[in-house]
Design an enzyme around this catalytic site. Structure first.
Site, PDB file in Angstrom:
ATOM      1  NE  ARG A 139     -17.142  -9.765  12.095  1.00 21.97           N
ATOM      2  CZ  ARG A 139     -17.092  -9.676  13.410  1.00 21.97           C
ATOM      3  NH1 ARG A 139     -16.007 -10.005  14.072  1.00 21.97           N
ATOM      4  NH2 ARG A 139     -18.143  -9.264  14.089  1.00 21.97           N
ATOM      5  CE  LYS A 151     -12.492 -13.582  16.366  1.00 24.26           C
ATOM      6  NZ  LYS A 151     -12.956 -14.496  15.311  1.00 24.26           N
TER       7      LYS A 151
HETATM    8  C1  9MG Z   1     -19.214 -12.373  14.376  1.00 25.57           C
HETATM    9  N1  9MG Z   1     -17.843 -12.829  14.282  1.00 25.57           N
HETATM   10  C2  9MG Z   1     -16.931 -12.861  15.296  1.00 25.57           C
HETATM   11  N2  9MG Z   1     -15.772 -13.364  14.835  1.00 25.57           N
HETATM   12  C3  9MG Z   1     -15.962 -13.637  13.527  1.00 25.57           C
HETATM   13  C4  9MG Z   1     -15.154 -14.180  12.518  1.00 25.57           C
HETATM   14  O1  9MG Z   1     -13.917 -14.574  12.761  1.00 25.57           O
HETATM   15  N3  9MG Z   1     -15.672 -14.325  11.290  1.00 25.57           N
HETATM   16  C5  9MG Z   1     -16.952 -13.963  11.030  1.00 25.57           C
HETATM   17  N4  9MG Z   1     -17.406 -14.136   9.764  1.00 25.57           N
HETATM   18  N5  9MG Z   1     -17.770 -13.443  11.944  1.00 25.57           N
HETATM   19  C6  9MG Z   1     -17.275 -13.294  13.171  1.00 25.57           C
END
Ligand code: 9MG
Length: 289
Positions: A267, A233
């Site tokens: 994630r 990110k």
């Molecule tokens: C779909 N998505 C993109 N970034 C995310 C994040 O930080 N957390 C979650 N739960 N979904 C995300």
């Protein structure tokens, strides 16, 4: 939320039932990202074809992902909205093909109740909603589906969220929002053991907000497992001045910090590397002796 700085999950659920597939949260786990969008910020749409998506998901499971998160609508800042029909056409064939092949659960990354329903009918076992079930009908859909649901914080909407995010105390305000969404979910009939929370790194937050949130993440630890997503990110790229393909090391540092502060699930696009980092975190868990 508590002020506790304890490590890992203590009293909350340590295993989730994702429509019959188990998600073990007794140690930190990796959620592999599978974007089936032509406009995905991280993979340039390379995996939008069903066969390629299946191969990528299987690779992530081999690499140690405990769950695969499938999304058909990009949530990156400024991304265009996708119709329900387009989203369904992107994700459902992939879920139908993957569900019988994967031993691990599939999560559907969506805010649309119709997509939640179709995805679970196709074999998904978790809902990941960046809108925390605020769309019309989403609370009822989550309650009816009875699968784990991740409620994420976002200030604004993906199209406008980075315009001018404002907080007095970002950690406190994210915590208050998540508490309110937990209340709404439980009132709608979502079972508490099926709730995960996510502070929403990058969703309506400046660089300073994101790092304040990471620094104060332990303040969000409480009764529900925390899921975090920082992989590739801008909070990494803008700090380092590096493009999206040079953010791996920073992402591993961020994931490690988050887990040390209580995150249960990370994630990520970079599954193999993150699995290694989380194994080191797990091995360093304080012992009783
Ligand atoms: C779909 N998505 C993109 N970034 C995310 C994040 O930080 N957390 C979650 N739960 N979904 C995300």
């Amino acid at each position: 939320m508590t002020e506790s700085s304890a490590f890992f999950i203590t009293e909350m659920v340590s295993r989730m039932n994702c429509a019959g597939k188990k998600l073990d949260l007794s140690t930190p786990q990796v959620m592999g990202i599978l974007n089936v969008t032509p406009d995905s910020f991280s993979d340039g749409g390379r995996w939008s074809a069903t066969d390629a998506a299946i191969a990528q998901a299987e690779l992530m499971v081999e690499q140690g992902a405990a769950i695969i998160d499938i999304g058909g609508e990009s949530t990156r800042p400024g991304a265009p909205a996708v119709t329900e029909a387009d989203e369904l056409a992107r994700v459902i064939p992939v879920i139908e093909a993957l569900a019988p092949r994967l031993a691990v659960p599939i999560s559907i990354d969506t805010s649309k109740p119709a997509v939640m329903r179709a995805a679970v009918a196709a074999g998904a076992g978790m809902v990941n909603d960046v809108m925390a079930l605020q769309a019309n009908g989403a609370l009822a859909a989550a309650a009816e589906l009875a699968v784990p649901v991740c409620l994420m914080h976002m200030q604004g909407s993906p199209r406008t969220m980075q315009a001018d995010p404002q907080y007095d105390d970002v950690v406190a305000e994210v915590g208050e929002f998540l508490n309110a969404r937990v209340g709404a979910a439980i009132e709608a009939g979502v079972v508490a053991d099926n709730i995960l929370l996510d502070p929403g790194f990058g969703f309506g937050k400046t660089l300073a907000h994101n790092y304040a949130l990471l620094s104060g993440l332990e303040r969000l630890r409480g009764d529900f497992p925390l899921l975090v997503g920082m992989s590739r990110k801008s909070m990494l790229g803008n700090l380092l001045g590096k493009p999206v393909d040079q953010r791996l090391h920073a992402g591993l540092a961020a994931a490690t910090i988050a887990v040390m502060k209580g995150a249960a699930i990370v994630r990520t696009h970079d599954v193999a590397e993150t699995v290694d980092a989380l194994k080191v975190c797990a091995a360093a868990k304080p012992q009783n002796n």
